[in-house]
Structure formats: structure tokens, C-alpha cells
Design a protein around this motif. Sequence first.
Motif, mmCIF file in Angstrom:
data_model
loop_
_atom_site.group_PDB
_atom_site.id
_atom_site.type_symbol
_atom_site.label_atom_id
_atom_site.label_comp_id
_atom_site.label_asym_id
_atom_site.label_seq_id
_atom_site.Cartn_x
_atom_site.Cartn_y
_atom_site.Cartn_z
ATOM 1 N N CYS A 160 35.774 45.564 37.358
ATOM 2 C CA CYS A 160 36.447 46.617 38.114
ATOM 3 C C CYS A 160 35.565 47.255 39.181
ATOM 4 O O CYS A 160 35.972 48.246 39.812
ATOM 5 C CB CYS A 160 36.940 47.698 37.147
ATOM 6 N N THR A 161 34.377 46.719 39.414
ATOM 7 C CA THR A 161 33.486 47.225 40.456
ATOM 8 C C THR A 161 33.401 46.194 41.567
ATOM 9 O O THR A 161 33.111 45.019 41.319
ATOM 10 C CB THR A 161 32.098 47.546 39.873
ATOM 11 N N SER A 162 33.612 46.628 42.787
ATOM 12 C CA SER A 162 33.936 45.705 43.886
ATOM 13 C C SER A 162 32.772 44.861 44.387
ATOM 14 O O SER A 162 33.004 43.869 45.060
ATOM 15 C CB SER A 162 34.535 46.478 45.057
ATOM 16 N N TYR B 268 35.187 40.520 40.741
ATOM 17 C CA TYR B 268 36.002 41.746 40.857
ATOM 18 C C TYR B 268 37.446 41.420 41.242
ATOM 19 O O TYR B 268 37.705 40.534 42.060
ATOM 20 C CB TYR B 268 35.396 42.654 41.925
#
Length: 206
Positions: A33-35, A40
Motif C-alpha cells: 500500500c506504499t507507492s 504497490y
Amino acid sequence: MKEQCKIKICGMRREEDIRAVNRWRPDAVGFICTSRFWRYIPIEQAAKLRGILDPSIKACGVFVNEPYEYIAEYLKKGIIDAVQLHGDEDEYYIRQLRKVMLFQDTLVPVIKAYKITSEKDMIRAKASIADYVLLDSGAGTGQRFDWRLIRDVGRPYFLAGGLTPENIREAAERFRPYCLDLSSGVETDRVKDPEKIRQAIENLRR
């Protein structure tokens, strides 16, 4: 009789990935969930994949140094059943995150990852206030850390880093972790491989 290790397949990105895990039924999956990481997926895609995930399979959201409000959005939308922290989040961060969860009535387990390079790292992991700790070689490196450092953990933990269908049974029998966490070890050319997922799950559970 000892409880069997659980298995988590991390880095779900496509509907095909979900169909594979729905067929072979790991205990949990992970969404990145971290770009800034290549696995991601945006929150909309995570929600879509969660919608077709078998309800018996838990979903973890993997976050790295994100604001509390960002994580809270995934919880409010019912996308994840656990929060997995892979950054520099400290004990204060975990306490504050739990307050946010309590406020919006979305309290779920918190898993804190630790990069294990020395005995000092193991001491930090053992003392964490997180519900579970995850012992790893780094954020998605696919490499195994020195397993000789795993001694007297004294709490349920996730083991990650360099796990494959070929060595997952050895890891389970040697260390009896709460859960074994695989990602690159069940991929071919950076894509989740249904056959490797099947092999990993069957090798662990047979």
C-alpha cells in the motif's frame, strides 16, 4: 500436537493472483500500500481484489512510514484485516495508530517488520509492542537473512525473506514460526506463479 504454521502470500496485484490463492487457500495475503515499491497497487485496486478474495483468507495491508490517516482509510473501507509496518515506525507510532483504530472502531492486529542483521535486531523485535513481529532481511529483497540469529524469540512471529516452495518446509520444522511469508519466492519474472503458490502451500501442509 503443535499447531501448523500459517502461510501468507504477499504482493497481490492482479485478479489472476487472487484466483490462484482462492484455489489453493493460504491463510492470508498481502497488498503493498506504499507507492514507492513496484508491487504497490492503489487503494481502488486493493478494494477490488479484496472484493473477489475468498472470505476465509485474511488480507494484510503493507505500509512504510505512512500517516495514520492513510492507513485508517484502508480500515474504514474494510480492505484489510491486519496492518503490516515495514518502515521506521516506532513504539509511539504503534500506540498512536491503535488510538486511531479504536476511535473509528477498526482495531486490527499490527505486525511490525524488523530487518535482522544482528542479535541487537532480534532483541528489538522480541521487545516490540506490536501484536506480531516479522523477521526479514529487508523490504522485499527476496534474500534470506542469517537464520542462526533466530533463537528464543518467545512470541508468535512471521518469518520472511528468501522463502521458496523448496525451503518452506525446512523453515517450518526448524523454527515453528506463527506464519511463513512468501512473495518473490512464488513469482516467475516478477509475476505471481500459480504453480509455485500451489507447491509452497502443499509442501507446508502435507
